[in-house]
Scaffold this active site. Structure first.
Site, PDB file in Angstrom:
ATOM      1  N   SER A  93       0.799  -1.215   0.000  1.00  0.00           N
ATOM      2  CA  SER A  93       0.000   0.000   0.000  1.00  0.00           C
ATOM      3  C   SER A  93       0.839   1.276   0.000  1.00  0.00           C
ATOM      4  O   SER A  93       1.618   1.511  -0.899  1.00  0.00           O
ATOM      5  CB  SER A  93      -0.952  -0.044   1.192  1.00  0.00           C
ATOM      6  OG  SER A  93      -1.892   0.984   1.080  1.00  0.00           O
ATOM      7  N   HIS A  94       0.709   2.066   1.074  1.00  0.00           N
ATOM      8  CA  HIS A  94       1.368   3.369   1.139  1.00  0.00           C
ATOM      9  C   HIS A  94       2.774   3.284   1.726  1.00  0.00           C
ATOM     10  O   HIS A  94       3.439   4.294   1.892  1.00  0.00           O
ATOM     11  CB  HIS A  94       0.515   4.289   1.999  1.00  0.00           C
ATOM     12  CG  HIS A  94       0.220   3.673   3.331  1.00  0.00           C
ATOM     13  ND1 HIS A  94      -0.638   2.611   3.455  1.00  0.00           N
ATOM     14  CD2 HIS A  94       0.712   3.916   4.544  1.00  0.00           C
ATOM     15  CE1 HIS A  94      -0.664   2.239   4.716  1.00  0.00           C
ATOM     16  NE2 HIS A  94       0.149   3.007   5.401  1.00  0.00           N
TER      17      HIS A  94
ATOM     18  N   ASP B 155      -0.982   1.612  -4.072  1.00  0.00           N
ATOM     19  CA  ASP B 155      -1.852   0.640  -4.737  1.00  0.00           C
ATOM     20  C   ASP B 155      -3.194   1.235  -5.167  1.00  0.00           C
ATOM     21  O   ASP B 155      -4.075   0.508  -5.629  1.00  0.00           O
ATOM     22  CB  ASP B 155      -2.061  -0.597  -3.851  1.00  0.00           C
ATOM     23  CG  ASP B 155      -2.776  -0.275  -2.555  1.00  0.00           C
ATOM     24  OD1 ASP B 155      -2.586   0.825  -2.009  1.00  0.00           O
ATOM     25  OD2 ASP B 155      -3.541  -1.138  -2.074  1.00  0.00           O
TER      26      ASP B 155
ATOM     27  N   ASP C 214      -5.782   2.719  -3.559  1.00  0.00           N
ATOM     28  CA  ASP C 214      -7.067   2.654  -2.845  1.00  0.00           C
ATOM     29  C   ASP C 214      -7.278   3.828  -1.892  1.00  0.00           C
ATOM     30  O   ASP C 214      -8.389   4.050  -1.429  1.00  0.00           O
ATOM     31  CB  ASP C 214      -7.263   1.301  -2.144  1.00  0.00           C
ATOM     32  CG  ASP C 214      -6.137   0.946  -1.199  1.00  0.00           C
ATOM     33  OD1 ASP C 214      -5.169   1.727  -1.088  1.00  0.00           O
ATOM     34  OD2 ASP C 214      -6.218  -0.132  -0.580  1.00  0.00           O
ATOM     35  N   ARG C 215      -6.221   4.603  -1.614  1.00  0.00           N
ATOM     36  CA  ARG C 215      -6.398   5.773  -0.745  1.00  0.00           C
ATOM     37  C   ARG C 215      -6.428   7.048  -1.574  1.00  0.00           C
ATOM     38  O   ARG C 215      -5.881   7.087  -2.676  1.00  0.00           O
ATOM     39  CB  ARG C 215      -5.242   5.888   0.248  1.00  0.00           C
ATOM     40  CG  ARG C 215      -5.150   4.730   1.196  1.00  0.00           C
ATOM     41  CD  ARG C 215      -4.081   4.987   2.240  1.00  0.00           C
ATOM     42  NE  ARG C 215      -4.058   3.867   3.176  1.00  0.00           N
ATOM     43  CZ  ARG C 215      -3.600   3.937   4.406  1.00  0.00           C
ATOM     44  NH1 ARG C 215      -3.104   5.074   4.863  1.00  0.00           N
ATOM     45  NH2 ARG C 215      -3.621   2.882   5.186  1.00  0.00           N
TER      46      ARG C 215
ATOM     47  N   LYS D 284     -11.678   0.011  -1.323  1.00  0.00           N
ATOM     48  CA  LYS D 284     -11.676   1.460  -1.356  1.00  0.00           C
ATOM     49  C   LYS D 284     -11.000   1.899  -2.657  1.00  0.00           C
ATOM     50  O   LYS D 284     -10.220   1.149  -3.231  1.00  0.00           O
ATOM     51  CB  LYS D 284     -11.014   2.043  -0.117  1.00  0.00           C
ATOM     52  CG  LYS D 284      -9.604   1.587   0.193  1.00  0.00           C
ATOM     53  CD  LYS D 284      -9.203   2.161   1.552  1.00  0.00           C
ATOM     54  CE  LYS D 284      -7.749   1.882   1.903  1.00  0.00           C
ATOM     55  NZ  LYS D 284      -7.571   0.605   2.613  1.00  0.00           N
TER      56      LYS D 284
ATOM     57  N   ASP E  25      -2.434   6.583  -3.072  1.00  0.00           N
ATOM     58  CA  ASP E  25      -1.309   5.833  -2.516  1.00  0.00           C
ATOM     59  C   ASP E  25      -0.776   4.819  -3.523  1.00  0.00           C
ATOM     60  O   ASP E  25      -1.278   4.716  -4.649  1.00  0.00           O
ATOM     61  CB  ASP E  25      -1.695   5.173  -1.183  1.00  0.00           C
ATOM     62  CG  ASP E  25      -2.672   4.028  -1.355  1.00  0.00           C
ATOM     63  OD1 ASP E  25      -3.386   3.997  -2.377  1.00  0.00           O
ATOM     64  OD2 ASP E  25      -2.743   3.154  -0.461  1.00  0.00           O
TER      65      ASP E  25
HETATM   66  C1  VG1 Z   1      -4.432   0.972   8.212  1.00  0.00           C
HETATM   67  C2  VG1 Z   1      -5.616   1.909   8.331  1.00  0.00           C
HETATM   68  C3  VG1 Z   1      -6.890   1.191   7.926  1.00  0.00           C
HETATM   69  C4  VG1 Z   1      -6.735   0.638   6.500  1.00  0.00           C
HETATM   70  C5  VG1 Z   1      -5.494  -0.233   6.428  1.00  0.00           C
HETATM   71  C6  VG1 Z   1      -5.209  -0.701   5.027  1.00  0.00           C
HETATM   72  O1  VG1 Z   1      -4.580  -0.121   9.096  1.00  0.00           O
HETATM   73  O2  VG1 Z   1      -5.721   2.410   9.635  1.00  0.00           O
HETATM   74  O3  VG1 Z   1      -7.970   2.090   8.005  1.00  0.00           O
HETATM   75  O4  VG1 Z   1      -7.857  -0.124   6.147  1.00  0.00           O
HETATM   76  O5  VG1 Z   1      -4.355   0.492   6.877  1.00  0.00           O
HETATM   77  O6  VG1 Z   1      -5.112   0.364   4.118  1.00  0.00           O
HETATM   78  P1  VG1 Z   1      -3.839  -0.198  10.528  1.00  0.00           P
HETATM   79  O7  VG1 Z   1      -4.201  -1.551  11.108  1.00  0.00           O
HETATM   80  O8  VG1 Z   1      -2.380  -0.021  10.275  1.00  0.00           O
HETATM   81  O9  VG1 Z   1      -4.381   0.939  11.331  1.00  0.00           O
HETATM   82  V1  VG1 Z   1      -4.100   0.263   2.793  1.00  0.00           V
HETATM   83  O10 VG1 Z   1      -4.334   1.544   1.803  1.00  0.00           O
HETATM   84  O11 VG1 Z   1      -2.710   0.033   3.588  1.00  0.00           O
HETATM   85  O12 VG1 Z   1      -4.496  -1.221   2.008  1.00  0.00           O
HETATM   86 CO    CO Z   2      -3.538   1.273  -0.088  1.00  0.00          CO
END
Ligand code: VG1
Ligand code: CO
Length: 553
Positions: free
Chosen positions: A124-125, A290, A292-293, A388, A288
């Site tokens: 992801s990010h 991937d 989704d953000r 998302k 981000d």
């Molecule tokens: C974080 C965020 C959560 C999101 C997850 C995956 O998780 O708080 O809201 O769904 O990342 O997003 P955590 O457990 O670190 O708080 V992504 O864009 O990383 O797939």
């Molecule tokens: Co992401």
């Protein structure tokens, strides 16, 4: 690509379990070098296959989709997964050209092509590279992240795995669309943009958006060298006629140009600076790694994810053809601000509160209970997919701006005037000692029961508990999803440990205060009393030696 390769010898490779393959909030995330160890990726993928085979029997008539965000190790991982998929007898494997598929595009491909599921390669990010992060996530038939029951079965498999199946075959060409057959598996390299773009064309009024750009409207979209560059170029510049150069940092890079592909005020600094100029564009957005953000900015104006969710909900029916018939309901994760709840009440639709992580929205959407959903972590989406969706959020904002012909800031101000404002911030404390952090949260948990009824910064505590969720569709109960302290005036303090990190522990403290009338005050000042109490209750400095958060979002 037309060659048909002969049937191959499938080999069984002995292996031993890795004890650390339990998926977190969003799949399995580790340091890239952990994934590069011999057998590490293979063990996890074979465990996924074994866990889902239990349900459906064989894979002969099933399609698997594979793609990632383009980070370092994406390509070798895809070749490995393909070999395992062939050896496990999948009828068809679809792979995004260049190994690319954004997370929402993966969801679109699974749904539109009736696949059994997909493997998304992304952290992801988080930064990418040999010394940074990698990840893998399994998405199920509805296109969404596997629910906890499935990830738990996968994890149990990883603890007992003794062998995986693979084939010896040269790498396939990922860079050209086409079809080949390996053993009995049809392998198709697909256009990673087509399915996703078709979903967007179905939802939005592209004619109206083209008109918006023709009228001189200016957007700057920062793809942060993640996967959304090609999607944004195709949709915004090509199909909607936004000027060339609207998309910046559009080339997906293995190391995201050395940055965190994290669309927030800290990591999207270049975009934030551009939006602070006197002649800044009308809308600034970023996604981000991937895809989704999303981050939404007006001219010198930041839209918090909670407000963005509430405003998309407020305007969807009026501004976006795909929601013309109205919303069935909305959902947000527990720590997310309650701004959307007030819009739901005004619309007369239910609002569901789920644990953190997109997987909890899947059942609600499948059952037709909610249409729009979101999280405070810059994630918004709807039932058009089961992930998302960053580019979708940008198209929502463009649609709202096209319909209202006003500025981002005026849209937010009008929302606050009508509904009041939820002042909201999240403090992240990264790289804490795991034992100390776990103990700190455990101690606060034991204190909660004594807090109810006492007063805190001028209001009375009405709820103090560890959030637990009962899925209204299948009745699954998920416990220990975050400590929350709720005050009679609607303020909230929420604390939880992250489930996506790859090093140490990360504490997240979420602060929210609602004000009906005073909607233009300084956020730090409004939240300061809550912040103070939160850190005091946690004994953060005493237990973890930390005063300052790593990031505030
Ligand atoms: C974080 C965020 C959560 C999101 C997850 C995956 O998780 O708080 O809201 O769904 O990342 O997003 P955590 O457990 O670190 O708080 V992504 O864009 O990383 O797939
Ligand atoms: Co992401």
């Amino acid at each position: 690509m037309t060659d048909t390769r002969p049937s191959l010898d499938i080999k069984t490779v002995s292996t031993t379990p890795f004890p650390d393959q339990r998926p977190g909030t969003s799949g399995l995330r580790k340091k890239t070098r952990v994934f590069m160890q011999p057998h590490y990726l293979e063990n996890f993928v074979q465990s996924v296959f074994d866990a889902i085979r239990e349900e459906i029997g064989g894979f002969t008539h099933q399609t698997l989709v594979v793609g990632g965000d383009g980070r370092y190790y994406n390509r070798p991982a895809i070749q490995t997964i393909l070999r395992l998929a062939v050896a496990n007898g999948f009828g068809r494997v679809l792979i995004g050209r260049g190994g690319l598929l954004s997370t929402p595009a993966m969801s679109a491909v699974i749904r539109r092509r009736s696949a059994l599921g997909g493997l998304v390669l992304s952290a992801s990010h988080n930064p990418g590279g040999p010394d940074a992060d990698f990840g893998i996530k399994y998405n199920i038939r509805n296109g969404g992240p596997a629910p906890e029951g499935v990830t738990e079965r996968i994890y149990q498999r990883t603890l007992n795995i003794a062998a995986y199946r693979t084939v010896t075959v040269p790498d396939i060409d990922l860079d050209h669309q086409g079809e080949t057959t390996i053993s009995r598996t049809q392998v198709i390299v697909i256009d990673p943009l087509a399915d996703y773009a078709a979903v967007m064309e179905d939802l939005f009024d592209f004619g109206a958006l083209r008109k918006l750009f023709r009228s001189g409207f200016r957007l700057i979209f920062d793809a942060m060298h993640g996967v959304t560059g090609p999607y944004a170029q195709e949709l915004l510049e090509k199909r909607l006629g936004a000027p060339a150069g609207t998309v910046i940092h559009g080339a997906p890079l293995e190391d995201f140009g050395g940055h965190h592909p994290d669309p927030n005020l800290v990591h999207a600094a270049e975009l934030v600076a551009a939006m602070a100029e006197r002649d800044a564009p009308d809308l600034g957005a970023a996604c981000d790694g991937d895809g989704d953000r999303n981050l939404i900015l007006g001219r010198t104006f930041f839209v918090t994810p909670g407000d963005s969710l509430a405003i998309i909900t407020e305007h969807a029916q009026r501004s976006i053809p795909g929601y013309r018939t109205g919303l069935a309901g909305v959902a947000r994760s527990m720590p997310t601000s309650t701004a959307v709840d007030r819009v739901a009440t005004a619309l007369g639709v239910p609002c569901y509160e789920t644990p953190t992580g997109w997987k909890f929205f899947g059942n609600l959407m499948d059952a037709g209970l909610c249409t729009v959903c979101g999280e405070e972590s810059f994630g918004t989406g709807s039932s058009h997919l089961r992930e998302k969706d960053g580019v979708w959020a940008v198209l929502c904002w463009l649609s709202i701006l096209a319909a209202t012909r006003t500025s981002v800031e005026k849209i937010v101000q009008a929302h606050w005037q009508r509904f009041g404002r939820s002042y909201f911030q999240r403090y992240d404390y990264e790289d804490l000692d795991v034992k100390q952090a776990t103990e700190m949260v455990a101690v606060l948990r034991t204190k909660l029961t004594t807090l109810v009824g006492t007063s805190l910064s001028g209001s009375r505590i009405t709820v103090a508990d560890d959030f637990s969720y009962k899925d209204p569709v299948d009745g699954t109960v998920t416990e220990r999803q975050g400590l929350r302290i709720v005050l009679a005036d609607g303020s909230r303090i929420v604390c939880r440990l992250s489930g996506t990190g790859t090093e140490g522990a990360t504490l997240r403290v979420y602060l929210e205060r609602y004000q009906k009338d005073a909607v233009n005050e300084g956020i730090e000042q409004v939240l300061a009393p809550l912040t103070h109490v939160a850190l005091h209750l946690l004994e953060l400095r005493e237990r973890c030696g930390r005063d300052k958060p790593t990031v505030i979002t």
